[in-house]
Design an enzyme around this catalytic site. Structure first.
Site, PDB file in Angstrom:
ATOM      1  N   LYS A  40      75.999  40.725 168.324  1.00 15.70           N
ATOM      2  CA  LYS A  40      75.938  42.178 168.288  1.00 15.70           C
ATOM      3  C   LYS A  40      76.066  42.758 169.705  1.00 15.70           C
ATOM      4  O   LYS A  40      77.107  42.639 170.306  1.00 15.70           O
ATOM      5  CB  LYS A  40      74.667  42.607 167.554  1.00 15.70           C
ATOM      6  CG  LYS A  40      74.425  41.837 166.244  1.00 15.70           C
ATOM      7  CD  LYS A  40      75.510  42.053 165.187  1.00 15.70           C
ATOM      8  CE  LYS A  40      75.462  41.039 164.059  1.00 15.70           C
ATOM      9  NZ  LYS A  40      74.209  40.958 163.331  1.00 15.70           N
ATOM     10  N   ARG A  65      76.377  18.794 173.673  1.00 16.43           N
ATOM     11  CA  ARG A  65      75.458  19.246 172.611  1.00 16.43           C
ATOM     12  C   ARG A  65      74.035  19.405 173.156  1.00 16.43           C
ATOM     13  O   ARG A  65      73.312  20.305 172.771  1.00 16.43           O
ATOM     14  CB  ARG A  65      75.473  18.285 171.413  1.00 16.43           C
ATOM     15  CG  ARG A  65      74.407  18.646 170.372  1.00 16.43           C
ATOM     16  CD  ARG A  65      74.674  18.086 168.982  1.00 16.43           C
ATOM     17  NE  ARG A  65      75.139  16.712 168.949  1.00 16.43           N
ATOM     18  CZ  ARG A  65      74.365  15.637 169.188  1.00 16.43           C
ATOM     19  NH1 ARG A  65      73.092  15.774 169.477  1.00 16.43           N
ATOM     20  NH2 ARG A  65      74.885  14.432 169.149  1.00 16.43           N
ATOM     21  N   TYR A  98      66.708  41.355 157.667  1.00 18.86           N
ATOM     22  CA  TYR A  98      68.154  41.127 157.741  1.00 18.86           C
ATOM     23  C   TYR A  98      68.535  40.126 156.643  1.00 18.86           C
ATOM     24  O   TYR A  98      67.976  39.025 156.594  1.00 18.86           O
ATOM     25  CB  TYR A  98      68.544  40.598 159.123  1.00 18.86           C
ATOM     26  CG  TYR A  98      69.977  40.157 159.171  1.00 18.86           C
ATOM     27  CD1 TYR A  98      70.994  41.096 159.199  1.00 18.86           C
ATOM     28  CD2 TYR A  98      70.319  38.820 159.131  1.00 18.86           C
ATOM     29  CE1 TYR A  98      72.320  40.698 159.186  1.00 18.86           C
ATOM     30  CE2 TYR A  98      71.639  38.417 159.124  1.00 18.86           C
ATOM     31  CZ  TYR A  98      72.637  39.366 159.157  1.00 18.86           C
ATOM     32  OH  TYR A  98      73.949  38.966 159.128  1.00 18.86           O
TER      33      TYR A  98
HETATM   34  C1  LIG Z   1      73.582  39.969 162.595  1.00 16.48           C
HETATM   35  C2  LIG Z   1      72.117  39.830 162.581  1.00 16.48           C
HETATM   36  C3  LIG Z   1      71.514  38.575 162.432  1.00 16.48           C
HETATM   37  C4  LIG Z   1      72.302  37.298 162.197  1.00 16.48           C
HETATM   38  O1  LIG Z   1      73.144  37.000 163.263  1.00 16.48           O
HETATM   39  P1  LIG Z   1      74.563  36.217 163.117  1.00 16.48           P
HETATM   40  O2  LIG Z   1      75.011  36.139 164.521  1.00 16.48           O
HETATM   41  O3  LIG Z   1      75.424  37.056 162.227  1.00 16.48           O
HETATM   42  O4  LIG Z   1      74.277  34.899 162.503  1.00 16.48           O
HETATM   43  C5  LIG Z   1      70.124  38.521 162.461  1.00 16.48           C
HETATM   44  N1  LIG Z   1      69.378  39.632 162.605  1.00 16.48           N
HETATM   45  C6  LIG Z   1      69.927  40.860 162.741  1.00 16.48           C
HETATM   46  C7  LIG Z   1      69.047  42.031 162.909  1.00 16.48           C
HETATM   47  C8  LIG Z   1      71.315  41.000 162.731  1.00 16.48           C
HETATM   48  O5  LIG Z   1      71.848  42.212 162.844  1.00 16.48           O
END
Ligand SMILES: *Cc1c(COP(=O)(O)O)cnc(C)c1O
Length: 369
Positions: A191, A43, A95
């Site tokens: 992403k 952790r 977001y």
């Molecule tokens: C998906 C996303 C997030 C959040 O990320 P997670 O990995 O889904 O928790 C934050 N900001 C943007 C611009 C995103 O596309």
């Protein structure tokens, strides 16, 4: 060294005496006291996580990075690290997951003003004596609005507030907010970093290892929203090809945006690479490419948008973005009732399939609505 080279060679610690070319996954949650790197417990630190953090820090031109179990955990760590009673200025089209984090988890702890970040006067007007953080996201989701990072960083400096930039849509391949005046960069690694729609992760990168960064590290270690060694391994592996994947996403998004711009059934296209986009000039001044997400509004309202999505075969009707496969969704349908997103807006995460196939699929779907 250049980005492509760093992406392949940084964050690859080989300690095994058989000298594998790729750093293996260290699954052990605990480590013998007195080891070389002083690692105690997963952790608090793990070899795969430190490799991933080193890699992301180098690519984003920061001094250090901290990896989290999701993008939301990374963003939330920033709000947790602020002293209670802070005032935050955030985008009105933020977001939605991080908007929810602020309004649901920090209600009564911090105060937030949501403003249009493309309007510098609106940002200045929102400043309060206790403004501690300005949060930006550029290009934004899902309207691809562009925020002038340099100009907002001047406002943040005058105010004595931290500037944090969600750089998920741009990635460090296309934009380095730390070089434009931001103090911290946030990523949803889910992403483009992961790039294959199979890893959840997040990261923060700091320009300097200051007092606030120590608090972020405390939130990471004590809060414990850390990624597993396996997730860190897969992310490190995926980032090796990030530069080349982004080149493909940018090229394909531009082709799709131009096709949509000329389409008689399309009301409006939102892509910062198009000359008619209101943020085009600013984007051109701070990005080396305009990203892989294109949004457009279909004539005929939400109904026509839903029908188009039903008729495509190659684009998966799913949320998220940044994977090699193209995704499509009617954004307002997932953002809930308070959304500012137009009901006929479709967001496309343009993948790496051949664009002839993508355009052919869209064309046959348009012919049916
Ligand atoms: C998906 C996303 C997030 C959040 O990320 P997670 O990995 O889904 O928790 C934050 N900001 C943007 C611009 C995103 O596309």
């Amino acid at each position: 060294m250049k980005f492509e080279t760093l992406a392949i060679h940084k964050g690859n610690k080989i300690t095994d005496r058989n000298q594998p070319v790729v750093q293996p996954i260290t699954l052990s949650t605990t480590f013998i006291h007195g080891n070389e790197e002083g690692i105690l417990y997963t952790r608090a630190g793990n070899p795969n996580r430190s490799s991933l953090e080193e890699l992301i820090a180098v690519l984003e031109r920061g001094e250090d990075a901290a990896a989290f179990s999701s993008g939301n955990a990374a963003g939330t760590a920033v709000y947790q690290a602020l002293e209670p009673g802070a005032h935050i200025i955030a985008p009105d089209d933020m977001y939605h997951g991080l908007h929810n984090s602020m309004t649901m988890l920090f209600k009564g702890i911090h105060e937030v003003s949501f403003v249009d970040m493309s309007n510098l006067d609106a940002i200045k007007a929102a400043i309060q004596p206790n403004t501690k953080l300005i949060w930006i996201e550029t290009p934004s989701n899902p309207l691809l609005k562009v925020t002038d990072i340099r100009k907002v960083s001047e406002i943040a400096k005058e105010t004595g507030a931290l500037l944090v930039c969600d750089n998920t849509f741009a990635t460090p391949v296309l934009q380095n907010p730390l070089l434009l005046g931001a103090d911290i960069v946030m990523h949803s690694s889910t992403k483009y970093f992961g790039g294959h729609s199979d890893i959840l992760g997040g990261a923060l990168v700091t320009k300097t290892k200051d007092h606030f960064w120590e608090k972020i590290r405390t939130v990471q270690r004590v809060g414990g929203a850390v990624p597993s060694p396996t997730d860190c391994y897969w992310l490190t592996r995926s980032i090796r090809s990030l530069a080349y994947r982004m080149k493909g996403h940018v090229e394909h998004a531009m082709i799709l945006a131009e096709y949509l711009l000329d389409h008689p059934k399309v009301e409006k296209v939102h892509y910062p690479g198009l000359k008619n986009h209101p943020g085009h000039e600013i984007a051109a001044g701070q990005m080396s490419g305009f990203g892989g997400v294109v949004s457009f509004q279909v004539k005929g309202g939400a109904e026509a948008a839903d029908l188009l999505i039903e008729k495509v075969h190659l684009f998966a009707n799913a949320t998220s973005l940044g994977g090699v496969e193209s995704l499509i969704e009617r954004r307002a349908s997932v953002e809930g009732p308070d959304t500012l997103t137009p009901p006929n807006l479709i967001r496309v995460s343009v993948g790496l399939e051949h664009t002839d196939d993508l355009l052919e699929d869209l064309e046959q779907a348009f012919s049916q609505i």
